[in-house]
Write a protein that holds these residues in place. Sequence first.
Motif, mmCIF file in Angstrom:
data_model
loop_
_atom_site.group_PDB
_atom_site.id
_atom_site.type_symbol
_atom_site.label_atom_id
_atom_site.label_comp_id
_atom_site.label_asym_id
_atom_site.label_seq_id
_atom_site.Cartn_x
_atom_site.Cartn_y
_atom_site.Cartn_z
ATOM 1 N N SER A 374 0.832 -1.211 0.000
ATOM 2 C CA SER A 374 0.000 0.000 0.000
ATOM 3 C C SER A 374 0.862 1.256 0.000
ATOM 4 N N ALA A 375 1.894 1.273 0.832
ATOM 5 C CA ALA A 375 2.782 2.437 0.904
ATOM 6 C C ALA A 375 3.533 2.651 -0.402
ATOM 7 N N GLU A 376 4.008 1.571 -0.996
ATOM 8 C CA GLU A 376 4.723 1.675 -2.270
ATOM 9 C C GLU A 376 3.770 2.127 -3.378
ATOM 10 N N ALA A 377 2.556 1.625 -3.354
ATOM 11 C CA ALA A 377 1.574 2.011 -4.368
ATOM 12 C C ALA A 377 1.261 3.499 -4.297
ATOM 13 N N ARG A 415 0.918 -4.701 -8.974
ATOM 14 C CA ARG A 415 1.946 -5.673 -9.361
ATOM 15 C C ARG A 415 3.343 -5.056 -9.250
ATOM 16 N N GLU A 416 3.526 -3.834 -9.783
ATOM 17 C CA GLU A 416 4.819 -3.150 -9.710
ATOM 18 C C GLU A 416 5.227 -2.902 -8.259
ATOM 19 N N SER A 417 4.251 -2.559 -7.434
ATOM 20 C CA SER A 417 4.546 -2.262 -6.025
ATOM 21 C C SER A 417 4.970 -3.518 -5.288
ATOM 22 N N LEU A 418 4.302 -4.626 -5.568
ATOM 23 C CA LEU A 418 4.709 -5.899 -4.957
ATOM 24 C C LEU A 418 6.133 -6.259 -5.371
ATOM 25 N N ASP A 419 6.426 -6.125 -6.666
ATOM 26 C CA ASP A 419 7.779 -6.444 -7.129
ATOM 27 C C ASP A 419 8.818 -5.547 -6.470
ATOM 28 N N ALA A 420 8.488 -4.255 -6.312
ATOM 29 C CA ALA A 420 9.434 -3.316 -5.696
ATOM 30 C C ALA A 420 9.654 -3.668 -4.230
#
Length: 424
Positions: A374-377, A415-420
């Motif tokens: 959530s924070a990365e998103a 998806r990008e946030s999970l990968d990061a």
Amino acid sequence: MSDAATLDVFDRRESEVRGYIRAFPTVFDRASGSTLIDADGREYLDFFAGAGVLNYGHNNPVFTRALIEYLERDGIIHGLDMATSAKRSFIEAFERYVLEPRGLDHKLQFTGPTGANAVEAALKVARQATGRSNVVAFTNGFHGLSLGALAATGNSTYREAAGITLDGITRLPFDGYLGIDVDTLDLLEKMLDDPGSGLDLPAAVIVEAVQGEGGINVASVPWLQRLRSLTESRGILLILDEIQAGVGRTGAFFAFEAAGIVPDIVTVSKSISGSGLPMSLVLLRPEVDVWKPGAHTGTFRGNNLAFVSARVALETYWADSALTDGVAAKSALLRAELDRIAAEHPELGLAPRGRGLMYGLACDGDRTLAARISAEAFTRGLIIETSGAFDEVLKFLPALTITDDELRRGLAIVRESLDAVLAG
């Protein structure tokens, strides 16, 4: 962050109780549809929808036009529970588009403007109608934070803030709480029928068909049907809390419709006004409506602006199946992508669950993962919250009117946030 978007005054003057501002630290200035714009002009895609308040999106122009016209003709804004043309039109629309198509004969009680107000009223009238005081609620249920509603809420963080004991509730396991092979209603039935169980015959059972704040836990159709049968055969009132799961969020207008049951009492709030204006109501079977005039009041139970936008929402989105058909298609898109994400990371034990456009991605293998995603998103321009007892569930609540392209774009950010997060 520029001067326009600074949070200094909030840090200096707003109570420490503030919550979402900490998860999404910017000053929001404008919004339209599924897009939020902060004071610096940065756009954010909204998968939060005001915690389920904005099912039809931000500043829906259909509602905005109706509200402006009402204000310009000096329509009544505050009316307590007096009769107004705005309230009459809403009741007629609710009768036409919600009650009659579903064969419901419920009366409407307008409470104070929050969901907790509706729950308080529901609990009170259930106790009056039955002459009994005990109420059964379920693990991970969330029903509000005023004292009566809080007693029925499971989360210990909220309960500890009460400052006093919270009585009058018997807590039992929700569907799936003990695993998929255990029907938790066996315990309820046994305790109801055993005079040695210590369970006083309840006035009511209060339940969410889909638990929102509790982690997107979906009650199965057979479980809900059995619960209705158990309560009905014993003269126990069944209260369905539809505050977050209702108004189309799970596909149908009410989440309980999937089970084909008829509750005695239904609480509705959040998206019922359509526009985000505060409004709540309680639906009561006529025989349960035992109130004396003025026995439950509230200064703001007559928010006529909310009645205006609520009527327009019903007339616009519930006269045909276009909205629900769209939700079904978007739900399939959302579920398919969450299944793909889970399959690509078997080591994480990710578990998609939900209905309609009320979904969660449970991250039980690492209970910090959902919050980190959530924070990365947020840094990537997506607003998405978490839920569950440990905030271990990434919670998807996009507007029901979100476009397919917006939905795909938001899922790509997840998806990008999970990968990061995994790479970090």
